[in-house]
Enzyme design. Sequence first.
Site, PDB file in Angstrom:
ATOM      1  N   TYR A 276       0.835  -1.195   0.000  1.00  7.02           N
ATOM      2  CA  TYR A 276       0.000   0.000   0.000  1.00  7.02           C
ATOM      3  C   TYR A 276       0.868   1.243   0.000  1.00  7.02           C
ATOM      4  O   TYR A 276       2.081   1.188   0.214  1.00  7.02           O
ATOM      5  CB  TYR A 276      -0.940   0.004   1.210  1.00  7.02           C
ATOM      6  CG  TYR A 276      -0.287   0.323   2.536  1.00  7.02           C
ATOM      7  CD1 TYR A 276      -0.450   1.581   3.128  1.00  7.02           C
ATOM      8  CD2 TYR A 276       0.494  -0.617   3.205  1.00  7.02           C
ATOM      9  CE1 TYR A 276       0.146   1.877   4.345  1.00  7.02           C
ATOM     10  CE2 TYR A 276       1.085  -0.334   4.417  1.00  7.02           C
ATOM     11  CZ  TYR A 276       0.908   0.914   4.994  1.00  7.02           C
ATOM     12  OH  TYR A 276       1.509   1.216   6.196  1.00  7.02           O
TER      13      TYR A 276
ATOM     14  N   LYS B 121       6.393  -1.586   2.048  1.00 10.56           N
ATOM     15  CA  LYS B 121       5.178  -1.051   2.641  1.00 10.56           C
ATOM     16  C   LYS B 121       4.058  -2.073   2.452  1.00 10.56           C
ATOM     17  O   LYS B 121       3.128  -1.906   1.642  1.00 10.56           O
ATOM     18  CB  LYS B 121       4.824   0.299   2.020  1.00 10.56           C
ATOM     19  CG  LYS B 121       3.974   1.182   2.927  1.00 10.56           C
ATOM     20  CD  LYS B 121       3.958   2.622   2.433  1.00 10.56           C
ATOM     21  CE  LYS B 121       3.022   3.511   3.246  1.00 10.56           C
ATOM     22  NZ  LYS B 121       3.430   3.682   4.634  1.00 10.56           N
TER      23      LYS B 121
ATOM     24  N   GLU C 205      12.405   2.646  14.427  1.00 11.75           N
ATOM     25  CA  GLU C 205      11.419   3.647  14.002  1.00 11.75           C
ATOM     26  C   GLU C 205      10.222   3.557  14.926  1.00 11.75           C
ATOM     27  O   GLU C 205      10.261   2.852  15.945  1.00 11.75           O
ATOM     28  CB  GLU C 205      11.003   3.409  12.548  1.00 11.75           C
ATOM     29  CG  GLU C 205      10.423   2.033  12.275  1.00 11.75           C
ATOM     30  CD  GLU C 205      10.136   1.791  10.802  1.00 11.75           C
ATOM     31  OE1 GLU C 205      10.161   2.743  10.009  1.00 11.75           O
ATOM     32  OE2 GLU C 205       9.849   0.627  10.446  1.00 11.75           O
TER      33      GLU C 205
ATOM     34  N   LEU D  58      10.968   1.685   7.270  1.00 10.01           N
ATOM     35  CA  LEU D  58      10.295   2.127   6.058  1.00 10.01           C
ATOM     36  C   LEU D  58      10.975   3.399   5.568  1.00 10.01           C
ATOM     37  O   LEU D  58      11.210   4.316   6.362  1.00 10.01           O
ATOM     38  CB  LEU D  58       8.824   2.416   6.357  1.00 10.01           C
ATOM     39  CG  LEU D  58       7.999   2.838   5.142  1.00 10.01           C
ATOM     40  CD1 LEU D  58       7.768   1.652   4.221  1.00 10.01           C
ATOM     41  CD2 LEU D  58       6.669   3.443   5.572  1.00 10.01           C
TER      42      LEU D  58
END
Length: 279
Positions: free
Chosen positions: A34, A145, A177, A201
Amino acid sequence: MDTKTVYLNGEYLPLNEAKVSVLDRGFLFGDGIYEVIPAYSGRLFRLQEHLERLENSLDSIRLANPHSREQWSQILQPLLTTDQDQYIYLQITRGVAPKRDHAFPNPTVPTVFAMSSPIVPLPNLEQGVKAMTVKDNRWGHCNIKAITLLANILQRQAAVDQGCAEAILVKEDYVTEGAASNIFVVLDGVLITPPKGPEILPGITRDLILEIAETNAISFCEDIIAFEALKSASEIWLTSSTREIIPVVNLDGADIADGKPGPLWHKMNQLYQAFKKAQ
């Protein structure tokens, strides 16, 4: 009934009429990727960068991109309005297979779904937020992702249960993260964020902040952030396309510096907002 218009496999139709098969591999396996793309005043923000990340995610799961960049722009534009800030949620799965089988089916037509939603600003942003650290127990391809986000969901919910806005993930003795964000810290006046790789990411907002820092002579580097360094950081930020730059003022129950958003956050936030308006 929700009559918001969405895009599904070549059609624009009301949300309540958008249906996919129970044999879709996104439903059965989480076999898909996505992208989230913000839009301000009807203009998609950093679209080429988002589409490049989309291409990288598709390549990583060996799924052919069903459209060119120009076609994606044409597909997404009708979902936008000019009277509010929005974001596009775009999802592509490997599509519907004749049976449930772990191996890639051949051939299938990808399922493509897109919708827009309003961007809701974080309330009381100027006061900052609380965060907590949790163990990073996700898989080894966090640079993709992927729609398989159960680990991230559990981590974010653990933070929410403790009255926090985000979970900051720690692997062994270093920070990776947030559950749904990238992280920056300010140490000895230097802005630091973890380097790109399979553990994080590659955030579009993250990259833009580094561009802005370089343009405005703000000292920065991409480097490993030790868990212990969080305790001595003068500022901690969390970044994402829809939340932009969030200052963390309390971590694991202890205030960061004086418990208020720091001066570098104020400066970067002003520069970021100015960049948006100039696009």
